[in-house]
Design a protein around this motif. Structure first.
Motif, PDB file in Angstrom:
ATOM      1  N   TRP A 273      -2.769   0.328   0.783  1.00  0.00           N
ATOM      2  CA  TRP A 273      -3.592   0.037   2.136  1.00  0.00           C
ATOM      3  C   TRP A 273      -4.562  -0.964   1.643  1.00  0.00           C
ATOM      4  O   TRP A 273      -4.796  -1.628   2.603  1.00  0.00           O
ATOM      5  N   ASP A 274      -5.136  -0.927   0.494  1.00  0.00           N
ATOM      6  CA  ASP A 274      -6.144  -1.989   0.305  1.00  0.00           C
ATOM      7  C   ASP A 274      -5.671  -3.101   0.008  1.00  0.00           C
ATOM      8  O   ASP A 274      -6.064  -4.239   0.718  1.00  0.00           O
ATOM      9  N   PHE A 275      -4.336  -3.365  -0.249  1.00  0.00           N
ATOM     10  CA  PHE A 275      -3.632  -4.658  -0.476  1.00  0.00           C
ATOM     11  C   PHE A 275      -3.503  -5.187   1.063  1.00  0.00           C
ATOM     12  O   PHE A 275      -3.555  -6.234   1.152  1.00  0.00           O
ATOM     13  N   LEU A 276      -2.811  -4.150   1.863  1.00  0.00           N
ATOM     14  CA  LEU A 276      -2.600  -4.702   3.214  1.00  0.00           C
ATOM     15  C   LEU A 276      -3.950  -5.250   3.831  1.00  0.00           C
ATOM     16  O   LEU A 276      -3.875  -6.228   4.704  1.00  0.00           O
ATOM     17  N   ASN A 277      -5.119  -4.455   3.698  1.00  0.00           N
ATOM     18  CA  ASN A 277      -6.227  -4.829   4.376  1.00  0.00           C
ATOM     19  C   ASN A 277      -6.808  -6.272   3.815  1.00  0.00           C
ATOM     20  O   ASN A 277      -7.508  -7.169   4.483  1.00  0.00           O
ATOM     21  N   PHE A 278      -6.397  -6.418   2.501  1.00  0.00           N
ATOM     22  CA  PHE A 278      -6.871  -7.697   1.862  1.00  0.00           C
ATOM     23  C   PHE A 278      -6.265  -9.035   2.160  1.00  0.00           C
ATOM     24  O   PHE A 278      -6.395 -10.033   2.452  1.00  0.00           O
ATOM     25  N   LEU A 279      -4.776  -8.675   2.580  1.00  0.00           N
ATOM     26  CA  LEU A 279      -3.842  -9.729   2.979  1.00  0.00           C
ATOM     27  C   LEU A 279      -4.219 -10.800   4.159  1.00  0.00           C
ATOM     28  O   LEU A 279      -4.258 -11.945   3.756  1.00  0.00           O
ATOM     29  N   PRO A 280      -4.837 -10.344   5.073  1.00  0.00           N
ATOM     30  CA  PRO A 280      -4.892 -11.189   6.348  1.00  0.00           C
ATOM     31  C   PRO A 280      -6.063 -12.009   6.254  1.00  0.00           C
ATOM     32  O   PRO A 280      -6.120 -13.140   6.066  1.00  0.00           O
ATOM     33  N   PRO A 281      -7.316 -11.510   5.763  1.00  0.00           N
ATOM     34  CA  PRO A 281      -8.564 -12.294   5.181  1.00  0.00           C
ATOM     35  C   PRO A 281      -8.178 -13.325   4.160  1.00  0.00           C
ATOM     36  O   PRO A 281      -8.593 -14.490   4.367  1.00  0.00           O
ATOM     37  N   SER A 282      -7.267 -12.972   3.419  1.00  0.00           N
ATOM     38  CA  SER A 282      -7.130 -13.945   2.256  1.00  0.00           C
ATOM     39  C   SER A 282      -6.381 -15.236   2.787  1.00  0.00           C
ATOM     40  O   SER A 282      -6.487 -16.105   2.467  1.00  0.00           O
TER      41      SER A 282
ATOM     42  N   SER B 137      -1.674  20.389  -0.565  1.00  0.00           N
ATOM     43  CA  SER B 137      -0.688  20.141   0.235  1.00  0.00           C
ATOM     44  C   SER B 137       0.794  19.806  -0.089  1.00  0.00           C
ATOM     45  O   SER B 137       1.975  19.585   0.288  1.00  0.00           O
ATOM     46  N   GLY B 138       0.552  19.216  -1.445  1.00  0.00           N
ATOM     47  CA  GLY B 138       1.648  18.743  -2.004  1.00  0.00           C
ATOM     48  C   GLY B 138       1.868  17.114  -2.280  1.00  0.00           C
ATOM     49  O   GLY B 138       2.581  16.968  -2.941  1.00  0.00           O
ATOM     50  N   VAL B 139       0.668  16.609  -2.090  1.00  0.00           N
ATOM     51  CA  VAL B 139       0.501  15.226  -2.280  1.00  0.00           C
ATOM     52  C   VAL B 139       0.016  14.865  -3.686  1.00  0.00           C
ATOM     53  O   VAL B 139      -0.861  15.700  -4.143  1.00  0.00           O
ATOM     54  N   SER B 140       0.855  14.081  -4.464  1.00  0.00           N
ATOM     55  CA  SER B 140       0.542  14.003  -6.009  1.00  0.00           C
ATOM     56  C   SER B 140      -0.681  13.100  -6.072  1.00  0.00           C
ATOM     57  O   SER B 140      -0.763  12.358  -5.009  1.00  0.00           O
ATOM     58  N   VAL B 141      -1.287  13.249  -7.380  1.00  0.00           N
ATOM     59  CA  VAL B 141      -2.797  12.362  -7.406  1.00  0.00           C
ATOM     60  C   VAL B 141      -2.055  10.684  -7.447  1.00  0.00           C
ATOM     61  O   VAL B 141      -2.861   9.973  -6.945  1.00  0.00           O
ATOM     62  N   ILE B 142      -0.975  10.722  -8.350  1.00  0.00           N
ATOM     63  CA  ILE B 142      -0.674   9.344  -8.360  1.00  0.00           C
ATOM     64  C   ILE B 142      -0.036   8.895  -6.916  1.00  0.00           C
ATOM     65  O   ILE B 142      -0.415   7.510  -6.695  1.00  0.00           O
ATOM     66  N   GLY B 143       0.732   9.599  -6.213  1.00  0.00           N
ATOM     67  CA  GLY B 143       0.993   9.059  -5.023  1.00  0.00           C
ATOM     68  C   GLY B 143      -0.146   8.971  -3.856  1.00  0.00           C
ATOM     69  O   GLY B 143      -0.014   7.961  -3.155  1.00  0.00           O
ATOM     70  N   TYR B 144      -1.149   9.665  -4.090  1.00  0.00           N
ATOM     71  CA  TYR B 144      -2.593   9.378  -3.294  1.00  0.00           C
ATOM     72  C   TYR B 144      -3.060   8.195  -3.655  1.00  0.00           C
ATOM     73  O   TYR B 144      -3.471   7.363  -2.665  1.00  0.00           O
ATOM     74  N   TRP B 145      -3.332   7.698  -4.941  1.00  0.00           N
ATOM     75  CA  TRP B 145      -3.965   6.392  -5.235  1.00  0.00           C
ATOM     76  C   TRP B 145      -2.816   5.161  -5.079  1.00  0.00           C
ATOM     77  O   TRP B 145      -3.427   4.426  -4.802  1.00  0.00           O
ATOM     78  N   CYS B 146      -1.875   5.311  -5.190  1.00  0.00           N
ATOM     79  CA  CYS B 146      -0.727   4.428  -5.023  1.00  0.00           C
ATOM     80  C   CYS B 146      -0.829   3.965  -3.434  1.00  0.00           C
ATOM     81  O   CYS B 146      -0.817   2.836  -3.033  1.00  0.00           O
ATOM     82  N   ALA B 147      -0.897   5.211  -2.379  1.00  0.00           N
ATOM     83  CA  ALA B 147      -1.045   4.626  -1.121  1.00  0.00           C
ATOM     84  C   ALA B 147      -2.349   4.244  -0.702  1.00  0.00           C
ATOM     85  O   ALA B 147      -2.450   3.117  -0.070  1.00  0.00           O
ATOM     86  N   ASN B 148      -3.484   4.487  -1.592  1.00  0.00           N
ATOM     87  CA  ASN B 148      -4.567   3.707  -1.311  1.00  0.00           C
ATOM     88  C   ASN B 148      -4.609   2.304  -1.738  1.00  0.00           C
ATOM     89  O   ASN B 148      -5.207   1.446  -1.127  1.00  0.00           O
ATOM     90  N   LEU B 149      -3.910   2.125  -2.966  1.00  0.00           N
ATOM     91  CA  LEU B 149      -3.627   0.770  -3.331  1.00  0.00           C
ATOM     92  C   LEU B 149      -2.997  -0.188  -2.434  1.00  0.00           C
ATOM     93  O   LEU B 149      -3.452  -1.338  -2.154  1.00  0.00           O
TER      94      LEU B 149
END
Length: 208
Positions: A171-180, A157-169
């Motif tokens: 999202w993972d960072f935001l999920n890790f921030l509150p517990p930290s 649909s047009g999402v680049s591979v780099i953009g896909y993994w950057c978005a996951n990164l």
């Protein structure tokens, strides 16, 4: 103490008041069910000696080891009773003895360096195990997107591979921030020196 009811059928004791350490120990062990909620200590006093003439050779203290400061507390109560008895015999006013009290202050010995190292090691292991659950829960979504072909649908649909993994990164960072942040606050509240102070910044960066 005396009694006829045997609380534990596999245990027997005499109904006469115990006058030795073995008899008192047997009585306490055999009747533990009767005083299960309140039996943290007991005294065995020599009837031939007045409590005001207390000495370690004619009085014994039995303490439930689950009461951390039971030994000091029961010894303090015995000394207080002895002091009140002496006061009441020396003064005519009975209120003088009832108002007398001994304050008990108990402070544990500081931990040795070896104990501190062991505690810090155990805390680090527990924290590492706890933080391991966070990426495990996040990785499930990445696997699910691959299984359901959702990732493939996004790529075509047009999402680049780099953009896909950057978005996951991100999202993972935001999920890790509150517990930290919450973990650092908990470490500070409980004064865990090995995980606070100068090591707080390093721990925060490593946890992310």
């Amino acid at each position: 103490p005396s009694g006829t009811a045997i609380q534990d059928r596999s245990c027997t004791y005499t109904t006469s008041p115990p006058d030795n350490l073995e008899g008192m120990s047997r009585y306490l062990l055999c009747t533990w069910r009767e005083f299960e909620q309140s039996k943290y200590g007991a005294y065995l006093l020599d009837e031939r000696v007045d409590i005001s003439e207390y000495s370690g050779s004619n009085n014994s203290i039995f303490v439930n080891t689950t009461a951390t400061y039971g030994t000091a507390a029961y010894l303090n109560l015995l000394n207080e009773a002895r002091a009140r008895r002496n006061i009441s015999s020396s003064f005519s006013s009975p209120s003088s003895s009832t108002q007398f009290a001994l304050d008990l202050n108990v402070q544990a010995w500081p931990l040795t360096r070896q104990q501190q190292t062991l505690n810090q090691g155990l805390v680090s292991i527990v924290v590492a195990i706890a933080f391991a659950f966070i990426p495990a829960s996040i990785a499930g979504f990445v696997v699910m997107e691959r299984q359901t072909k959702s990732k493939h649908l996004q790529i075509i649909s047009g999402v680049s591979v780099i953009g896909y993994w950057c978005a996951n990164l991100v999202w993972d960072f935001l999920n890790f921030l509150p517990p930290s942040l919450i973990s650092l606050a908990v470490f500070k509240i409980f004064s865990i020196d090995s995980l606070t102070g100068e090591a707080a910044g390093v721990l925060f960066m490593v946890s992310l």
